[in-house]
Design a protein around this motif. Structure first.
Motif, PDB file in Angstrom:
ATOM      1  N   GLN A 254     -76.747  19.658 -19.259  1.00 25.18           N
ATOM      2  CA  GLN A 254     -76.202  20.580 -18.254  1.00 25.18           C
ATOM      3  C   GLN A 254     -75.120  19.893 -17.426  1.00 25.18           C
ATOM      4  O   GLN A 254     -74.527  20.515 -16.549  1.00 25.18           O
ATOM      5  N   GLY A 255     -74.865  18.633 -17.721  1.00 23.83           N
ATOM      6  CA  GLY A 255     -73.777  17.918 -17.069  1.00 23.83           C
ATOM      7  C   GLY A 255     -72.499  18.052 -17.861  1.00 23.83           C
ATOM      8  O   GLY A 255     -72.178  19.112 -18.384  1.00 23.83           O
ATOM      9  N   SER A 256     -71.773  16.956 -17.991  1.00 24.78           N
ATOM     10  CA  SER A 256     -70.443  16.988 -18.597  1.00 24.78           C
ATOM     11  C   SER A 256     -70.399  16.402 -20.001  1.00 24.78           C
ATOM     12  O   SER A 256     -69.312  16.189 -20.542  1.00 24.78           O
ATOM     13  N   LEU A 257     -71.558  16.093 -20.588  1.00 24.69           N
ATOM     14  CA  LEU A 257     -71.569  15.521 -21.933  1.00 24.69           C
ATOM     15  C   LEU A 257     -71.417  16.640 -22.959  1.00 24.69           C
ATOM     16  O   LEU A 257     -72.254  17.536 -23.047  1.00 24.69           O
ATOM     17  N   VAL A 258     -70.336  16.588 -23.729  1.00 25.10           N
ATOM     18  CA  VAL A 258     -69.999  17.658 -24.667  1.00 25.10           C
ATOM     19  C   VAL A 258     -69.650  17.065 -26.025  1.00 25.10           C
ATOM     20  O   VAL A 258     -68.925  16.067 -26.116  1.00 25.10           O
ATOM     21  N   GLN A 259     -70.179  17.694 -27.071  1.00 24.86           N
ATOM     22  CA  GLN A 259     -69.810  17.338 -28.439  1.00 24.86           C
ATOM     23  C   GLN A 259     -68.653  18.231 -28.869  1.00 24.86           C
ATOM     24  O   GLN A 259     -68.714  19.449 -28.750  1.00 24.86           O
ATOM     25  N   LEU A 260     -67.598  17.623 -29.390  1.00 31.88           N
ATOM     26  CA  LEU A 260     -66.459  18.342 -29.939  1.00 31.88           C
ATOM     27  C   LEU A 260     -66.439  18.100 -31.440  1.00 31.88           C
ATOM     28  O   LEU A 260     -66.405  16.954 -31.888  1.00 31.88           O
ATOM     29  N   GLY A 261     -66.444  19.148 -32.230  1.00 40.28           N
ATOM     30  CA  GLY A 261     -66.490  18.988 -33.681  1.00 40.28           C
ATOM     31  C   GLY A 261     -67.919  18.892 -34.176  1.00 40.28           C
ATOM     32  O   GLY A 261     -68.879  18.864 -33.393  1.00 40.28           O
ATOM     33  N   TRP A 262     -68.075  18.802 -35.499  1.00 44.44           N
ATOM     34  CA  TRP A 262     -69.382  18.840 -36.133  1.00 44.44           C
ATOM     35  C   TRP A 262     -69.609  17.625 -37.026  1.00 44.44           C
ATOM     36  O   TRP A 262     -68.658  17.060 -37.598  1.00 44.44           O
ATOM     37  N   GLY A 263     -70.871  17.270 -37.155  1.00 48.05           N
ATOM     38  CA  GLY A 263     -71.265  16.258 -38.133  1.00 48.05           C
ATOM     39  C   GLY A 263     -70.477  14.981 -38.018  1.00 48.05           C
ATOM     40  O   GLY A 263     -70.256  14.441 -36.923  1.00 48.05           O
TER      41      GLY A 263
END
Length: 857
Positions: A171-180
């Motif tokens: 719920q913070g700012s850690l984000v995954q961009l793209g897959w695998g």
């Protein structure tokens, strides 16, 4: 009104591509039509004046309480500032029972809005108060607290604009961009490329200064100090005025500037020590405070930062002037808006005292009253964009500073009179190099032009044409999903890719099972897409997961629909007809990428009609070359697959590719019809993805439907000269396909072992044995380990009813326990016989059968 079964649809779903909250709403009596509730709508609008027109999406004349709930839940979010527009209410087969769906952007906000909307409707119904202002304030605060901040949000928006998928990991700012294997990660302005060592260096201001000095970058002189006395000694060494600050501080915390006396230096030390133990004293550089943003090897943005201040009007006190400035809607207490409220604290009061003012002073008109020495936005400062004015030599110095520290994204703090000249020409210097710099001063400066720094970060992380995606194939249908999934996985492997696969058997990555059980839902799909060792994903997509949460991905490259059967969980979740079931199954087709393909069974009219809903291309397959849908598609020069004598034919226009069934062991020389269709679907998928035919054919040739490759999917064994087949078929369509398959196999006496899933309709359970009774001499019935809501013996009784008019079956036995039933069937087998075992506990049953074969080997 009763609201139950509230769910969050976190991906594309039956209703839309939006994330949404879904609930079952039961209306009683007059609640099914609010027109029958005198004064209800008037009281509702009194409590929520901004409520829009209560017009259902289907424009029906009857507006129920469920519709009122829908519009209130959507309207409350919209009034709280959430960008939501979609909602829907649908009547179920049960009178007075509705499905209500309302879009959300943040799940917690959507759930709370639903809850408050119910309270609002009940308040209007019962003529009791409702706190609208308090509700909107609560929703806004939660939304501001949860939604991505300006820095992270700008990067994610830039990613979305380039078609790069994203997923919030916290719920913070850690984000995954793209897959695998193609994924990157960000946390605010930190990226997967940000070095931990570089961040550590940046936090040590003395070390940073020494490295920059060695690299020929202008920096102010100074040194770390041990205590208050040492701070004054250091100040005398470098010469007044000085700056006192924590050695590893951030956001301007504990920093005091332009100190000109011993008293000020000692006080500044006491302030700084409250934040960190290591304190630095350095020469104060006169001039403006500038922030230069370096991304990669380029200067992307620059801003002049000014400390928080108010301008006197000769009427208001300083305290009142601060309140006026803080009333600007662009200012908030946190970082969610472009500006932060000015802090009117002890530091501000001390700065006022230096200018001869206090909180109740009334400054003359036009006088600028500074409230802090530092110009950080986090304490109420402002920013003016100056990107286009930076001298090339100054820009080069900023890039050198970032690269010397080793940061991919750096906020370079510069103090000098002007950015139109090099630092050396004006006695300025770089005072700090910041990791994870705030971006909002560049995105939305107080004055000047905003800069698309999020796009610059994405362009640094992903090269031209790179969307961070891996090939994704989704498979759904009544039967054949798992075998087709595994065949497609084998094609990917033959092309050198590491495969992540979800199915009703578990999650597999590179052939290794990392989770077991039914993993055909969206949560398992998201886990695969998060795995760093996955180059291609194959998702068996079941009806249940689609209804519970939607899809686990935004779009797929290929959607495969094998077939739609009449016995596929009808009667559950208000799905009562095959057409309604097809609407759910076609969700994967509706979410094919525009450059993608739907692979559809032309032999199933319901599946064939899904072609109209595909945003991309369509490949049809059918065993019958003369199938009208397939023939029309073929005549139009489109891609089709069909069976012709002893081979599978892949045709596009006049071009044909012939794959002999003898080279596809799965099909047993083309005699097992449903396996032929599974092979067609897999071959079509490889074709859609542009793989070489040699790769596709190699994968088909190397795939055998045994217990290792496809457990419980027409696994054939030899048992003392008899043929033994184990299969997980558990619906009438699967049973019919199995009967057709075994009829093509020579045998003496034919027997079958069967149970039934308790969560199927009575007629579906009976129909299974109606089919089997026409094809098998002996039938052994057993009860599943889990009856799924049925009483003991209830399913066995239904299976017996299905055999009541059997024309072939002569012997029927009911045996308690799956393994005991298997043993009873094996004991009767003679050489040349055939036994079909419809297993329930797949792994355990196959292990039991393998054990019996070894014992009798």
């Amino acid at each position: 009104m009763d609201v139950s079964r509230i769910r969050a649809l976190r991906g594309p779903n039956l209703w839309s591509r939006h994330t949404a909250i879904q609930a079952i709403v039961t209306c009683e009596g007059n609640e099914s039509a609010i027109a029958g509730l005198p004064g209800f709508e008037t009281r509702l609008r009194e409590r929520f004046p901004e409520l829009g027109d209560l017009i259902p999406a289907d424009h029906l004349d009857t507006v129920s309480m469920a519709h009122a709930l829908e519009f209130c839940a959507l309207g409350l979010q919209a009034q709280a500032g959430c960008p939501v527009t979609f909602s829907r209410t649908a009547q179920t087969v049960d009178t007075g029972v509705y499905q209500v769906v309302v879009e959300y952007t943040e799940e917690d906000v959507g759930r709370l809005a639903f809850e408050r909307a119910e309270q609002l409707c009940l308040a209007a119904l019962n003529d009791t108060p409702f706190d609208l202002d308090g509700t909107l304030k609560e929703l806004r605060e939660i939304d501001e607290d949860i939604r991505l901040g300006p820095s992270t949000g700008s990067i994610v928006s830039a990613a979305v604009a380039r078609g790069i998928p994203f997923r919030r990991l916290t719920q913070g700012s850690l984000v995954q961009l793209g897959w695998g294997s193609q994924q990157r990660r960000i946390q605010a302005a930190e990226t997967s490329f940000t070095s931990a060592i570089a961040e550590s260096i940046a936090q040590d201001k003395e070390l940073t200064k020494n490295l920059l000095h060695a690299a020929g970058v202008a920096v102010p002189f100074g040194r770390p100090v041990a205590d208050e006395d040492d701070a004054w000694a250091a100040a005398q060494e470098v010469g007044l005025p000085v700056v006192v600050k924590p050695q590893d501080g951030n956001q301007g915390k504990g920093i005091s500037v332009n100190l000109t006396s011993e008293e000020q230096v000692r006080h500044a030390y006491r302030v700084a020590i409250e934040f960190r133990d290591d304190i630095l004293v350095e020469k104060y550089l006169p001039g403006h405070d500038w922030r230069l943003l370096v991304i990669g090897d380029k200067l992307i943005a620059a801003a002049r930062r000014d400390p928080p201040l108010v301008v006197g009007d000769g009427t208001h006190t300083v305290r009142e002037l601060v309140e006026i400035v803080n009333s600007d809607p662009r200012r908030s207490d946190g970082h969610a808006t472009s500006l932060t409220k000015i802090r009117f604290d002890e530091i501000a009061l001390a700065r006022l005292a230096e200018q001869g003012y206090d909180a109740d002073s009334v400054p003359p008109r036009g006088v600028r009253v500074v409230l802090r020495n530092n110009a950080n936005l986090s304490t109420g400062g402002t920013a003016t964009d100056v990107t286009d004015d930076v001298h090339p030599d100054l820009a080069a110095a900023a890039v050198t500073a970032a690269q010397t520290v080793g940061l991919d994204i750096a906020g370079i703090d510069v103090v000098c009179d002007t950015i139109l000249k090099p630092l050396e020409d004006q006695g300025g210097g770089i005072v700090e190099v910041n990791a994870a710099p705030g971006l909002r001063m560049h995105l939305d400066p107080s004055f000047g032009k905003g800069r698309d720094v999020g796009r610059a970060i994405i362009d640094m992380m992903f090269g031209p044409g790179d969307d961070g995606r891996i090939p994704v194939v989704a498979i759904t249908g009544t039967n054949g999903k798992t075998t087709t999934s595994r065949l497609i996985g084998r094609i990917f492997e033959s092309n050198g890719l590491r495969v992540g696969m979800t199915s009703t058997d578990g999650i597999y990555v590179q052939g290794r099972q990392i989770d077991d059980g039914d993993c055909s839902g969206p949560r398992s799909a998201r886990n695969v897409l998060m795995h760093p060792d996955v180059d291609a994903a194959v998702f068996e997509t079941a009806r249940g997961g689609l209804l519970r949460e939607g899809l686990g991905f935004d779009v797929c490259d290929v959607a495969v629909v094998t077939n739609i059967g009449v016995g596929d969980h009808l009667g559950l979740n208000y799905i009562t007809t095959v057409d309604e079931l097809a609407v759910i199954k076609r969700v994967i087709v509706e979410n094919v990428a525009p450059s993608g393909t739907a692979v559809l069974n032309a032999g199933d009219p319901i599946v064939a009609r899904m072609a109209n809903h595909c945003p991309g291309r369509v490949i049809f397959f059918a065993r019958d070359k003369a199938n009208p849908v397939l023939a029309t598609h073929r005549a139009q020069g489109e891609r089709v697959l069909y069976a012709e004598r002893d081979a599978l034919i892949c045709q596009e226009g006049r071009k044909k590719r012939r794959i002999p069934f003898a080279q596809i062991p799965l099909t047993r020389n083309g005699t097992i019809g449903f396996q032929v269709e599974n092979a067609m679907a897999a071959a079509a998928t490889g074709w859609a993805l542009g793989y070489d035919w040699a790769v596709i054919e190699s994968a088909l040739a190397g795939f055998v439907s045994d217990a290792a490759n496809a457990p419980g999917r027409f696994n054939v064994f030899d048992y003392r000269g008899a043929t033994l087949i184990a299969d997980y078929g558990h619906n009438p369509d699967a049973i019919q396909a199995l009967v057709h398959a075994v009829e093509a196999m020579p045998a003496g006496r034919r027997s079958v072992v069967i149970s039934g899933a308790g969560d199927r309709r009575d007629e579906d359970i009976r129909q299974q044995t109606e089919i089997l009774g026409e094809a098998f001499d002996d039938v052994i019935l057993y009860q599943d380990a889990c009856q799924r809501g049925r009483a003991d013996g209830e399913v066995i009784a239904l299976l017996r009813e299905g055999l009541a008019n059997a024309s072939r079956t002569r012997q029927v036995d009911a045996i308690d326990g799956e393994f005991v039933a298997i043993d009873a069937a094996l004991a009767r087998l003679q050489p040349g016989d055939l036994c079909l075992i419809l297993i329930d506990q797949v792994e355990e049953a196959l292990a039991h059968i393998a054990g019996r074969i070894r014992e009798n080997g």
